[in-house]
Scaffold this motif. Structure first.
Motif, PDB file in Angstrom:
ATOM      1  N   GLU A  53      -3.534  10.805  -1.366  1.00 45.67           N
ATOM      2  CA  GLU A  53      -4.255  10.132  -1.580  1.00 45.67           C
ATOM      3  C   GLU A  53      -4.403   8.338  -1.444  1.00 45.67           C
ATOM      4  OE1 GLU A  53      -3.547   7.872  -5.684  1.00 45.67           O
ATOM      5  OE2 GLU A  53      -3.188   9.777  -5.520  1.00 45.67           O
ATOM      6  N   ARG A  54      -4.502   8.155   0.021  1.00 47.02           N
ATOM      7  CA  ARG A  54      -5.058   6.890   0.899  1.00 47.02           C
ATOM      8  C   ARG A  54      -6.819   7.358   1.098  1.00 47.02           C
ATOM      9  NH1 ARG A  54      -3.535   4.405   6.223  1.00 47.02           N
ATOM     10  NH2 ARG A  54      -5.075   1.345   5.627  1.00 47.02           N
TER      11      ARG A  54
ATOM     12  N   ARG B 293      -8.545   8.702  -0.803  1.00 47.83           N
ATOM     13  CA  ARG B 293      -9.196   8.482  -2.649  1.00 47.83           C
ATOM     14  C   ARG B 293      -9.612   7.039  -2.333  1.00 47.83           C
ATOM     15  NH1 ARG B 293      -5.749   9.251  -6.833  1.00 47.83           N
ATOM     16  NH2 ARG B 293      -7.587   9.264  -8.528  1.00 47.83           N
ATOM     17  N   HIS B 294      -9.082   6.024  -1.775  1.00 44.13           N
ATOM     18  CA  HIS B 294      -8.995   4.546  -2.306  1.00 44.13           C
ATOM     19  C   HIS B 294      -9.759   3.041  -0.881  1.00 44.13           C
ATOM     20  CE1 HIS B 294      -6.730   5.386  -5.990  1.00 44.13           C
ATOM     21  NE2 HIS B 294      -5.525   5.638  -5.062  1.00 44.13           N
ATOM     22  N   ASP B 295      -8.557   4.063   0.406  1.00 48.63           N
ATOM     23  CA  ASP B 295      -9.775   3.655   1.576  1.00 48.63           C
ATOM     24  C   ASP B 295     -10.230   4.680   2.974  1.00 48.63           C
ATOM     25  OD1 ASP B 295      -7.524   3.655   3.049  1.00 48.63           O
ATOM     26  OD2 ASP B 295      -7.149   1.579   2.443  1.00 48.63           O
TER      27      ASP B 295
ATOM     28  N   SER C 115       1.646   1.745  -3.267  1.00 50.90           N
ATOM     29  CA  SER C 115       0.693   1.746  -4.280  1.00 50.90           C
ATOM     30  C   SER C 115       0.150   3.269  -4.267  1.00 50.90           C
ATOM     31  CB  SER C 115      -0.941   1.190  -3.805  1.00 50.90           C
ATOM     32  OG  SER C 115      -1.494   1.751  -4.461  1.00 50.90           O
ATOM     33  N   LEU C 116       0.388   4.472  -2.959  1.00 51.68           N
ATOM     34  CA  LEU C 116      -0.225   5.356  -2.333  1.00 51.68           C
ATOM     35  C   LEU C 116       1.172   6.442  -3.038  1.00 51.68           C
ATOM     36  CD1 LEU C 116      -1.086   5.305   1.455  1.00 51.68           C
ATOM     37  CD2 LEU C 116      -1.926   5.459  -0.220  1.00 51.68           C
TER      38      LEU C 116
ATOM     39  N   GLY D  60       1.257   6.910  -7.048  1.00 55.98           N
ATOM     40  CA  GLY D  60       0.308   7.739  -7.003  1.00 55.98           C
ATOM     41  C   GLY D  60       0.641   9.828  -7.224  1.00 55.98           C
TER      42      GLY D  60
ATOM     43  N   CYS E 179       1.263   0.067 -11.270  1.00 57.33           N
ATOM     44  CA  CYS E 179       0.824   1.313 -10.310  1.00 57.33           C
ATOM     45  C   CYS E 179       0.721   2.547 -12.174  1.00 57.33           C
ATOM     46  CB  CYS E 179       1.499   1.945  -9.306  1.00 57.33           C
ATOM     47  SG  CYS E 179       0.654   0.934  -8.156  1.00 57.33           S
TER      48      CYS E 179
ATOM     49  N   GLN F  71       0.606  -1.158   0.264  1.00 53.47           N
ATOM     50  CA  GLN F  71      -0.022  -0.310  -0.119  1.00 53.47           C
ATOM     51  C   GLN F  71       0.917   1.178   0.490  1.00 53.47           C
ATOM     52  OE1 GLN F  71      -2.837   0.825   3.643  1.00 53.47           O
ATOM     53  NE2 GLN F  71      -4.436   1.610   1.957  1.00 53.47           N
TER      54      GLN F  71
END
Length: 473
Positions: A331-332, A334-336, A180-181, A184, A211, A177
């Motif tokens: 950024e996080r 936006r996803h969880d 991934s962040l 982004g 990614c 994670q």
């Protein structure tokens, strides 16, 4: 009949055209895109279509025939074989995460896990559950539970020398994670590439590509990452494993650490420090402190509980400059909605109580015992081979004599019920000029299992063909 085939090659790649063609066809076969019995274009036709020398294609076809992927018959052309040999299916069978029926599984990752501290975890989880107030059942803070961040700051400062206040630390769902962040955030800055170590973690390279960034391979030698090669690329970010390089196990030399920090300060670049195996260090010498402490403003430090406790917890942490950490959290969002709270509270208790330290003492003692067994077995059963790097982590890099046919050894070992990965699986560079090697996960096996598995490797190697010597460039 003039056949054609789509083959993806890049002329600006460091990988030779021959290796690119060979790797592409091999991958297409392994993924079931090129089916058994499929006839391929003639070497002359494919060379014309790709605008390369015919010798380039002839060499690629010849190597794939030798490895059992293709067969060539006079007057019948070159075809994908109907039944793949063991050598041909080995790369797919040995990918991380794939189950194997082999008696001895020496692959790093996967089943190479320490014993889970069940009693300690159950006690910590129970105490966390009893003491948690109603806020523990609400949506968690994006950066993680404040109590865990305090304990992480204390622990990382004490054990790894990390310079970070709790406000600059976040709890995440493992290193994946974090990566991934970060990808982004980098894309938002117009950065389309990040440097990665070569050899390095093949899964991370693939993850970076998925990614949306290019993973630019940078050479690693006995002193760690080649910082001069990094400086020549113009990259603005690099991912490194400085304490215990994955997979070679080498530690980034002091002069390279200084050079890497200078690169970051001179260019405004970002160093991503992946401290993937944390406190698993059982070498006689002291474990090097975190690179992050040398330049906290230029280093994102990332750790995880995956190697020290269990990957199933999906718990990791990141220490980063305040501005970057804020962007990672945005950024996080936006996803969880954050990391599961009760696991965080239990891990905080594991840190606070000293039970993690006690667990790591047991883990290091066991890993040291298995490493010694491995070194002794390699000395006896694999003459000319050498275990490299300090005694640390859950895996060991074993450099083989130059004449060893690595692919044949790995395939023969699998036939003998030993699953092991060769060094080539971790490199992007072509095998020419590279020393063969094995990457052995050893921490989960009994001593007798380590000795027996390496004995089988020695027997297989003794009966395997030797590869021809390649001139080094």
């Amino acid at each position: 009949m003039a056949l054609h085939m789509a083959v993806d090659v890049a002329r600006d790649s460091r990988t030779s055209l021959t290796a690119q063609i060979q790797n592409f066809i091999k991958r297409e076969i392994e993924e079931g895109i090129l089916h058994p019995g499929t006839r391929l274009p003639s070497s002359r036709r494919l060379a014309h279509d790709l605008d390369v020398s015919r010798s380039v294609v002839v060499e690629a076809y010849g190597q794939l025939v030798a490895e059992g992927y293709l067969e060539a018959a006079q007057g019948a052309g070159t075809r994908v074989v109907e039944h793949l040999t063991a050598e041909a299916v080995v790369p797919t069978l040995l990918e991380a995460g794939r189950r194997t029926d082999a008696r001895w599984d020496l692959r790093p990752g996967g089943g190479n896990l320490p014993a889970f501290p069940r009693r300690e975890w159950l006690g910590c989880y129970e105490r966390a559950l009893k003491s948690a107030d109603s806020s523990a059942h609400a949506y968690p803070p994006l950066a993680g539970d404040p109590g865990l961040r305090v304990e992480l700051a204390r622990y990382l400062g004490r054990v790894r020398g990390v310079r970070a206040d709790p406000e600059r630390i976040a709890a995440v769902a493992g290193f994946s994670q974090t990566l991934s962040l970060l990808c982004g955030v980098l894309r938002g800055d117009g950065i389309d590439a990040i440097g990665v170590e070569d050899p390095g973690h093949p899964g991370q390279r693939q993850f970076v590509r998925e990614c949306g960034l290019r993973a630019v391979p940078l050479p690693v030698d006995g002193a760690g990452l080649d910082v001069g090669a990094l400086a020549a690329t113009g990259l603005r970010a690099v991912l490194v494993t400085p304490a215990h390089q994955y997979p070679t196990g080498v530690t980034l030399a002091p002069e390279r650490r200084d050079a890497l920090v200078r690169w970051a300060r001179d260019t405004g670049g970002l160093i991503v420090e992946d401290d993937y195996d944390g406190g698993i260090w059982y070498d006689r010498g002291p474990r090097p402190l975190a690179l992050q402490r040398l330049a906290p403003e230029h280093v994102l430090y990332a750790g995880t509980a995956s190697k020290t406790v269990a990957p199933g917890l999906r718990l990791g942490w990141v220490a980063a400059p305040a501005e970057l950490l804020g962007r990672l959290l945005r950024e996080r969002a936006r996803h969880d909605l954050g990391t599961e709270t009760l696991t965080q509270l239990a891990f905080a208790e594991l840190l606070r109580s000293g039970l993690l330290d006690r667990h790591l003492r047991r883990l290091n003692s066991q890993a040291r015992d298995r490493r010694h067994a491995l070194e002794e077995a390699v000395r006896r059963q694999l003459p000319g081979a050498a275990v490299t790097g300090p005694a640390a982590g859950l895996h060991t890099y074993v450099r083989l004599p130059p004449a060893t046919d690595e692919a044949a050894l790995v395939a023969g070992a699998l036939r003998a019920s030993v699953a092991v990965r060769g060094g080539a699986a971790f490199r992007t560079r072509p095998p020419e000029g590279e020393d063969p090697a094995l990457v052995i996960g050893h921490a989960h096996l009994p001593r007798s299992g380590v000795a027996e598995a390496v004995r089988i490797l020695g027997t297989v190697r003794a009966g395997a063909p030797r590869r021809s010597a390649h001139p080094r460039s």
